[in-house]
Design a protein around this motif. Structure first.
Motif, mmCIF file in Angstrom:
data_model
loop_
_atom_site.group_PDB
_atom_site.id
_atom_site.type_symbol
_atom_site.label_atom_id
_atom_site.label_comp_id
_atom_site.label_asym_id
_atom_site.label_seq_id
_atom_site.Cartn_x
_atom_site.Cartn_y
_atom_site.Cartn_z
ATOM 1 N N LEU A 84 7.824 3.884 8.286
ATOM 2 C CA LEU A 84 8.154 2.501 7.611
ATOM 3 C C LEU A 84 9.346 1.818 8.173
ATOM 4 C CD1 LEU A 84 7.423 3.438 4.037
ATOM 5 C CD2 LEU A 84 6.074 1.831 5.464
ATOM 6 N N TRP A 85 10.610 2.361 7.962
ATOM 7 C CA TRP A 85 11.843 1.735 8.089
ATOM 8 C C TRP A 85 13.059 2.682 8.971
ATOM 9 C CZ3 TRP A 85 10.315 1.446 2.812
ATOM 10 C CH2 TRP A 85 10.735 2.670 2.023
ATOM 11 N N GLY A 86 12.194 3.566 9.478
ATOM 12 C CA GLY A 86 13.239 4.536 10.462
ATOM 13 C C GLY A 86 14.309 5.337 9.681
ATOM 14 N N HIS A 87 14.055 5.794 8.604
ATOM 15 C CA HIS A 87 14.822 6.677 7.729
ATOM 16 C C HIS A 87 14.007 7.700 7.363
ATOM 17 C CE1 HIS A 87 17.469 8.225 4.370
ATOM 18 N NE2 HIS A 87 18.402 7.880 5.367
ATOM 19 N N GLU A 88 14.141 8.945 8.223
ATOM 20 C CA GLU A 88 13.205 9.982 7.707
ATOM 21 C C GLU A 88 13.140 10.795 6.333
ATOM 22 O OE1 GLU A 88 12.756 14.396 9.911
ATOM 23 O OE2 GLU A 88 12.352 12.632 11.292
ATOM 24 N N ASP A 89 14.487 10.661 6.117
ATOM 25 C CA ASP A 89 14.664 11.724 4.646
ATOM 26 C C ASP A 89 14.077 10.776 3.373
ATOM 27 O OD1 ASP A 89 15.991 13.651 5.687
ATOM 28 O OD2 ASP A 89 18.066 13.088 5.333
ATOM 29 N N SER A 90 14.258 9.445 3.573
ATOM 30 C CA SER A 90 13.627 8.685 2.495
ATOM 31 C C SER A 90 12.281 8.716 2.533
ATOM 32 C CB SER A 90 14.383 7.352 2.598
ATOM 33 O OG SER A 90 14.125 6.723 3.741
ATOM 34 N N GLU A 91 11.595 8.475 3.994
ATOM 35 C CA GLU A 91 10.177 8.330 3.945
ATOM 36 C C GLU A 91 9.430 9.787 3.322
ATOM 37 O OE1 GLU A 91 9.332 7.119 7.853
ATOM 38 O OE2 GLU A 91 10.368 5.013 7.535
ATOM 39 N N ALA A 92 10.098 10.928 3.846
ATOM 40 C CA ALA A 92 9.716 12.242 3.388
ATOM 41 C C ALA A 92 9.755 12.080 1.733
ATOM 42 C CB ALA A 92 10.474 13.283 3.788
ATOM 43 N N ALA A 93 10.529 11.317 1.139
ATOM 44 C CA ALA A 93 10.815 11.547 -0.401
ATOM 45 C C ALA A 93 9.565 10.759 -0.891
ATOM 46 C CB ALA A 93 12.147 10.948 -0.818
ATOM 47 N N ILE A 94 8.872 9.944 -0.154
ATOM 48 C CA ILE A 94 7.741 9.091 -0.581
ATOM 49 C C ILE A 94 6.404 9.799 -0.266
ATOM 50 C CG2 ILE A 94 6.499 6.884 -0.426
ATOM 51 C CD1 ILE A 94 9.254 5.854 0.416
ATOM 52 N N TYR A 95 6.034 10.283 0.804
ATOM 53 C CA TYR A 95 5.076 10.614 1.478
ATOM 54 C C TYR A 95 5.004 12.316 1.672
ATOM 55 C CZ TYR A 95 4.356 5.866 2.257
ATOM 56 O OH TYR A 95 4.252 4.393 2.177
ATOM 57 N N LEU A 96 5.797 13.197 1.371
ATOM 58 C CA LEU A 96 5.774 14.543 1.466
ATOM 59 C C LEU A 96 6.298 15.436 0.099
ATOM 60 C CD1 LEU A 96 4.844 17.084 3.157
ATOM 61 C CD2 LEU A 96 7.293 16.934 4.325
ATOM 62 N N ASN A 97 7.653 15.013 -0.142
ATOM 63 C CA ASN A 97 8.373 15.896 -0.995
ATOM 64 C C ASN A 97 7.581 15.987 -2.403
ATOM 65 O OD1 ASN A 97 10.043 16.193 0.972
ATOM 66 N ND2 ASN A 97 11.880 14.927 0.132
ATOM 67 N N PRO A 98 7.023 14.818 -2.926
ATOM 68 C CA PRO A 98 6.425 15.001 -4.251
ATOM 69 C C PRO A 98 5.280 15.613 -4.128
ATOM 70 C CG PRO A 98 7.268 12.596 -3.542
ATOM 71 C CD PRO A 98 7.208 13.255 -2.415
ATOM 72 N N TYR A 99 4.495 15.828 -3.064
ATOM 73 C CA TYR A 99 3.416 16.296 -3.023
ATOM 74 C C TYR A 99 3.618 17.923 -3.171
ATOM 75 C CZ TYR A 99 1.235 11.950 -2.006
ATOM 76 O OH TYR A 99 0.742 10.729 -2.303
ATOM 77 N N MET A 100 4.579 18.397 -2.123
ATOM 78 C CA MET A 100 5.203 19.752 -2.345
ATOM 79 C C MET A 100 5.463 20.185 -3.807
ATOM 80 S SD MET A 100 7.008 20.492 1.358
ATOM 81 C CE MET A 100 8.286 19.342 1.033
ATOM 82 N N ASP A 101 5.978 19.092 -4.412
ATOM 83 C CA ASP A 101 6.794 19.662 -5.710
ATOM 84 C C ASP A 101 5.532 19.470 -6.956
ATOM 85 O OD1 ASP A 101 9.100 19.888 -4.524
ATOM 86 O OD2 ASP A 101 9.950 17.983 -5.048
ATOM 87 N N LEU A 102 4.814 18.535 -6.982
ATOM 88 C CA LEU A 102 3.963 18.222 -8.049
ATOM 89 C C LEU A 102 2.429 18.466 -7.687
ATOM 90 C CD1 LEU A 102 5.399 14.687 -8.850
ATOM 91 C CD2 LEU A 102 6.120 16.669 -9.846
ATOM 92 N N ALA A 103 2.102 18.509 -6.443
ATOM 93 C CA ALA A 103 0.618 18.883 -6.566
ATOM 94 C C ALA A 103 0.657 19.765 -5.097
ATOM 95 C CB ALA A 103 -0.132 17.594 -5.913
ATOM 96 N N PRO A 104 1.196 20.974 -5.194
ATOM 97 C CA PRO A 104 0.967 21.949 -4.015
ATOM 98 C C PRO A 104 -0.171 22.232 -3.768
ATOM 99 C CG PRO A 104 2.177 23.013 -5.948
ATOM 100 C CD PRO A 104 1.960 21.561 -6.071
ATOM 101 N N ASP A 105 -1.180 22.440 -4.964
ATOM 102 C CA ASP A 105 -2.555 22.984 -4.689
ATOM 103 C C ASP A 105 -3.359 22.109 -3.818
ATOM 104 O OD1 ASP A 105 -2.007 24.994 -6.249
ATOM 105 O OD2 ASP A 105 -2.798 24.302 -8.150
ATOM 106 N N SER A 106 -2.904 20.668 -3.790
ATOM 107 C CA SER A 106 -3.854 19.854 -2.826
ATOM 108 C C SER A 106 -3.026 19.538 -1.564
ATOM 109 C CB SER A 106 -3.920 18.671 -3.598
ATOM 110 O OG SER A 106 -4.858 18.632 -4.950
#
Length: 212
Positions: free
Chosen positions: A30-52
């Motif tokens: 999106l804007w070239g900042h990996e940590d913030s993009e992971a906070a949108i598209y990866l981390n919440p899924y690992m934390d809140l929906a790991p079964d999916s």
């Protein structure tokens, strides 16, 4: 190649994969900042929906992943996740990202004047589930993307989901063709995505839907 469910032991390697999966595509960043993009598209899924969350493995290494949510009404929206990441990572004050947001504001203002819609969240009870999928460059053509999608579609059928949506970019023709082949169909208009560019050109959001 193996496709399996995410485990907590995958977290570090999956985060590393996030940084290079999708390289070369219009949706790589999106804007070239990996940590913030992971906070949108990866981390919440690992934390809140790991079964999916599913990973593709070749020779013991993660080469692809699919993050999913069965019911978006019970999950933070993309806009909410994005706003939180922007605040927490202070992206409006980072030299590397402030230009993106200035351009996004100009794009939004211009679209408003032209009465052109801009990208946003998708809400429709017919397609409550959603997904994001990414495969490393070295795994393209191995069947990893197909296997991840088939595993996700099986989960939707097993849970009795009425349908699923995803959002990609109209200009990412390779992705659109892939999703179409997996049974998804284009839906609704293709609004401008403010701020983002690929090859100097503006990009547009493409919503696609699937029914079992």
């Amino acid at each position: 190649m193996e496709v399996r469910s995410f485990t907590e032991a995958d977290r570090g390697e999956l985060r590393e994969l996030f940084g290079r999966a999708g390289e070369g595509s219009p949706s790589a960043s999106l804007w070239g900042h990996e940590d913030s993009e992971a906070a949108i598209y990866l981390n919440p899924y690992m934390d809140l929906a790991p079964d999916s969350l599913f990973v593709a493995v070749i020779d013991g290494a993660l080469v692809g992943y699919l993050t999913g949510c069965l019911d978006g009404s019970k999950f933070p929206t993309e806009s909410e996740r994005m706003s939180k990441a922007i605040r927490e990572h202070r992206l409006f004050f980072r030299p590397g990202t402030v230009f993106f947001f200035a351009r996004a504001m100009l794009d939004t203002a211009s679209a408003t004047l032209r009465r052109e819609p801009t990208a946003g969240d998708f809400h429709d009870a017919r397609w409550p589930a959603h997904l994001h999928i990414n495969v490393a460059p070295e795994a393209r053509g191995t069947g990893a993307a197909d296997a991840l999608m088939n595993r996700w579609l099986d989960r939707l059928r097993e849970t009795g989901s009425p349908g699923c949506h995803l959002q990609t970019l109209t200009e990412n023709t390779r992705a659109v063709r892939f999703f179409r082949r997996m049974g998804f169909a284009e839906h609704a208009p293709t609004p401008l995505v403010p701020g983002i560019r690929y090859g100097g050109e503006r990009l547009h959001q493409q919503t696609m839907v699937w029914n079992p």
